[in-house]
Enzyme design. Structure first.
Site, PDB file in Angstrom:
ATOM      1  N   LYS A 109       0.822  -1.205   0.000  1.00  0.00           N
ATOM      2  CA  LYS A 109       0.000   0.000   0.000  1.00  0.00           C
ATOM      3  C   LYS A 109       0.866   1.270   0.000  1.00  0.00           C
ATOM      4  CE  LYS A 109      -0.298   0.963   4.771  1.00  0.00           C
ATOM      5  NZ  LYS A 109      -0.857   1.677   5.810  1.00  0.00           N
ATOM      6  N   HIS A 161      -1.012  -6.276   5.291  1.00  0.00           N
ATOM      7  CA  HIS A 161      -0.243  -7.204   6.124  1.00  0.00           C
ATOM      8  C   HIS A 161      -1.069  -7.773   7.273  1.00  0.00           C
ATOM      9  CE1 HIS A 161       0.496  -3.763   8.811  1.00  0.00           C
ATOM     10  NE2 HIS A 161       0.860  -4.639   9.722  1.00  0.00           N
ATOM     11  N   LYS A 221      -1.411 -11.991   9.298  1.00  0.00           N
ATOM     12  CA  LYS A 221      -1.307 -12.338  10.727  1.00  0.00           C
ATOM     13  C   LYS A 221      -2.084 -13.633  10.977  1.00  0.00           C
ATOM     14  CE  LYS A 221      -1.024  -7.497  12.272  1.00  0.00           C
ATOM     15  NZ  LYS A 221       0.298  -7.281  12.856  1.00  0.00           N
ATOM     16  N   GLU A 262      -2.566   1.641  18.926  1.00  0.00           N
ATOM     17  CA  GLU A 262      -1.097   1.651  18.892  1.00  0.00           C
ATOM     18  C   GLU A 262      -0.550   2.536  19.992  1.00  0.00           C
ATOM     19  OE1 GLU A 262       0.881   1.282  14.903  1.00  0.00           O
ATOM     20  OE2 GLU A 262      -0.819   2.569  14.411  1.00  0.00           O
ATOM     21  N   ASP A 301      -4.884   5.417   6.754  1.00  0.00           N
ATOM     22  CA  ASP A 301      -3.730   4.602   7.116  1.00  0.00           C
ATOM     23  C   ASP A 301      -4.157   3.240   7.677  1.00  0.00           C
ATOM     24  OD1 ASP A 301      -0.883   4.279   7.476  1.00  0.00           O
ATOM     25  OD2 ASP A 301      -1.190   4.563   9.633  1.00  0.00           O
ATOM     26  N   HIS A 356      -6.844  -2.174   7.134  1.00  0.00           N
ATOM     27  CA  HIS A 356      -6.785  -3.208   8.168  1.00  0.00           C
ATOM     28  C   HIS A 356      -8.118  -3.414   8.892  1.00  0.00           C
ATOM     29  CE1 HIS A 356      -2.681  -2.725   7.147  1.00  0.00           C
ATOM     30  NE2 HIS A 356      -2.373  -1.772   8.008  1.00  0.00           N
ATOM     31  N   LYS A 366      -3.230   6.351  17.305  1.00  0.00           N
ATOM     32  CA  LYS A 366      -1.816   6.326  17.673  1.00  0.00           C
ATOM     33  C   LYS A 366      -1.660   7.004  19.024  1.00  0.00           C
ATOM     34  CE  LYS A 366       0.427   5.826  13.283  1.00  0.00           C
ATOM     35  NZ  LYS A 366       0.913   4.438  13.284  1.00  0.00           N
ATOM     36  N   LYS A 413      -0.430  -1.079  22.915  1.00  0.00           N
ATOM     37  CA  LYS A 413      -0.690  -1.714  21.614  1.00  0.00           C
ATOM     38  C   LYS A 413      -1.677  -2.841  21.861  1.00  0.00           C
ATOM     39  CE  LYS A 413       1.770  -3.894  17.745  1.00  0.00           C
ATOM     40  NZ  LYS A 413       1.650  -2.955  16.620  1.00  0.00           N
TER      41      LYS A 413
HETATM   42  C1  BG6 Z   1       0.651   0.135   8.871  1.00  0.00           C
HETATM   43  C2  BG6 Z   1       0.439   1.603   9.129  1.00  0.00           C
HETATM   44  O1  BG6 Z   1      -0.121  -0.283   7.780  1.00  0.00           O
HETATM   45  O2  BG6 Z   1       0.289  -0.605  10.012  1.00  0.00           O
HETATM   46  C3  BG6 Z   1       1.210   2.049  10.356  1.00  0.00           C
HETATM   47  O3  BG6 Z   1       0.845   2.352   8.004  1.00  0.00           O
HETATM   48  C4  BG6 Z   1       0.904   1.165  11.542  1.00  0.00           C
HETATM   49  O4  BG6 Z   1       0.919   3.410  10.661  1.00  0.00           O
HETATM   50  C5  BG6 Z   1       1.045  -0.305  11.179  1.00  0.00           C
HETATM   51  O5  BG6 Z   1       1.792   1.503  12.587  1.00  0.00           O
HETATM   52  C6  BG6 Z   1       0.535  -1.187  12.301  1.00  0.00           C
HETATM   53  O6  BG6 Z   1       0.838  -2.521  12.015  1.00  0.00           O
HETATM   54  P1  BG6 Z   1       0.983  -3.584  13.204  1.00  0.00           P
HETATM   55  O7  BG6 Z   1       1.232  -4.872  12.501  1.00  0.00           O
HETATM   56  O8  BG6 Z   1       2.126  -3.135  14.060  1.00  0.00           O
HETATM   57  O9  BG6 Z   1      -0.317  -3.555  13.961  1.00  0.00           O
END
Ligand code: BG6
Length: 473
Positions: A136, A166, A170, A204, A223, A228, A318, A323
């Site tokens: 992306k 991504h 997971k 996060e 983002d 996601h 954020k 997390k």
């Molecule tokens: C990314 C975002 O796609 O995913 C980031 O661009 C974010 O801003 C990240 O921090 C979070 O991924 P994960 O796997 O750490 O939850």
């Protein structure tokens, strides 16, 4: 992919962060586990002036920092021989000609790069395959996503394109499908008759870090939510596909997205909340008057027989307390409060928590009789932790799964062109309303908290509460 076919991989942007942090460590770990073809060659293409040896050294240093696995020098040396570097510019045809000389039949990521490479030539059947894996953003809006897709489809068939989200790599995200469809006990109650609402949290702890410039033009909804969180929602809400293949799975996901009520400015005002953490405007490369949201909450409805009237609350931000990514399925309260209860207590609802990270697992919260009482209940958890059941290192890096699937030609965990456009169609009106009408107003929050004042939360205003609690170890 067969183990014996020679396979060449070109990483465009190879001197960048993603290659060093994720892609190369993932290929290396797959290579160590003998999951890649034996004759694999990885060519890095980038602007930086590296020799092969410097490139290898740059990646080797990255492994010290980012590899989540142990390896021997011997393994690295075997793998390093497979790594090469080719310096070039993405807009220069000559540089691509040279690359083509270096390696025939190359796939690539950027549409202009695709054009330059002339991937239109069809391969003969016995000549193998070409695939393009794209990272992306596939945006940052519907119009540009359409443009990307159009350009891509000029030279590639959709089944050659692997768009990465991504989150789909997971294990715990894939496990949503297994929880639902490898068991019989959940599916009969997985609907509006039993489920009160669904909460999807992707929180996060980190701020924007060194990505202020990029993030400030994008914000949390583009983002995180467009990709996601909507992916998580589709996996929770989709109908059971007839088979476990890319077409069947992605058809069902697209149906979910198309059943979500479209956003009008009035609906955006009612169904979204946006906020920015204090201090964000002083982050490097962020505009001093920025109104970019770093936290968002959305209330969405999936208008079909299964989900009519069940709110899906999505939130991401954020600089929050910790997390934590989890999906909470909250079931309805028992229809009759048969057991006597103190007047200030309500019967607790059953919860199914799909813990995406960091404590990967699933847990089910239900009521039990408190011992030595006549009729008091307590909430208790039945827990599954990946680390306990499969060992502390069982979960691979999400890019490993995705890159291996792309090598094997399985697109189930990649987003299809129509899916991407559908998701942007939902997100565009939100971003536009926020920007043009300034509605709802941008709230603030203190870094290290759970976001703006709880009372403002859409879910809380609906008389519900967020579940923060992770399963106890
Ligand atoms: C990314 C975002 O796609 O995913 C980031 O661009 C974010 O801003 C990240 O921090 C979070 O991924 P994960 O796997 O750490 O939850």
């Amino acid at each position: 992919m067969t183990k014996h076919n020679p396979t060449s991989i070109v990483i465009f942007g190879a001197s960048g962060d993603l290659a060093r942090r994720k892609l190369v460590p993932s290929f290396f770990n797959l290579f160590r586990k003998r999951k890649t073809p034996k004759l694999i060659t990885i060519i890095g293409f980038g602007n930086t002036d590296f020799s092969d040896e410097q490139f290898r050294q740059h990646l080797r240093e990255g492994l010290n920092q980012f590899a989540g696995f142990k390896f021997t020098e011997e393994e690295w040396n075997l793998f390093a021989r497979r790594l090469h570097y080719h310096r070039g510019r993405y807009t220069d045809l000559d540089d691509f000609r040279k690359l083509s000389e270096h390696l025939k039949n190359l796939p690539t990521i950027f549409p202009n790069v695709i054009d330059l490479l002339g991937l239109t030539d069809q391969l003969q059947e016995n000549e193998g395959w070409r695939r393009v894996v794209v990272e992306k953003p596939f945006g940052p809006d519907l119009a540009s996503a359409r443009q990307h897709n159009l350009q891509t489809h000029k030279v590639l068939n959709e089944n050659q394109v692997y768009r990465i989200d991504h989150y789909l790599g997971k294990e715990t995200v894939q496990n949503i499908l297994f929880t639902r469809f490898a068991n019989t006990i959940f599916e009969p109650i997985w609907n509006r008759n039993y489920i009160d609402h669904v909460q999807i949290t992707v929180a996060e702890k980190v701020g924007v870090e060194h990505r202020g410039g990029y993030y400030d033009t994008i914000g949390v909804v583009r983002d995180m939510v467009q990709n996601h969180l909507l992916q998580l929602l589709t996996l929770v809400a989709m109908e059971p596909p007839a088979s476990f293949n890319a077409t069947a799975l992605r058809n069902e996901k697209v149906k979910v997205l198309s059943a979500i009520s479209p956003m009008t400015p009035a609906r955006v005002a009612e169904n979204t909340l946006r906020a920015q953490y204090k201090g964000y405007r002083s982050e490097p490369d962020v505009r001093a008057d920025s109104s970019t949201a770093t936290y968002a909450e959305l209330r969405l409805f999936v208008n079909n027989w299964r989900w009519q009237g069940v709110p899906f609350y999505l939130r991401s931000g954020k600089n929050l307390t910790e997390k934590l990514s989890q999906i909470v399925i909250q079931f309805k309260e028992p229809p009759l409060a048969m057991f006597p209860m103190p007047p200030d207590r309500k019967m607790a609802s059953n919860l199914l928590v799909l813990s995406i990270q960091p404590d990967e697992g699933v847990h089910l919260r239900f009521e039990a009789k408190a011992p030595d009482t006549v009729a008091e209940t307590r909430s208790v958890d039945m827990e599954f932790h990946y680390a306990e059941s499969f060992g502390p290192t069982a979960i691979p890096e999400s890019y490993e799964r995705l890159l291996l699937d792309a090598l094997q030609g399985d697109a189930s965990l990649f987003t299809r062109a129509d899916e991407v456009e559908m998701a942007w169609g939902l997100i565009d009106p939100i971003v536009q309303t926020w920007e043009t009408e300034q509605t709802p107003p941008l709230a603030g929050y203190k870094p290290g908290t759970w976001g703006p004042a709880e009372a403002d939360s859409l879910l809380v205003r609906d008389g519900r509460r967020w579940h923060y609690d992770k399963p106890a170890k």
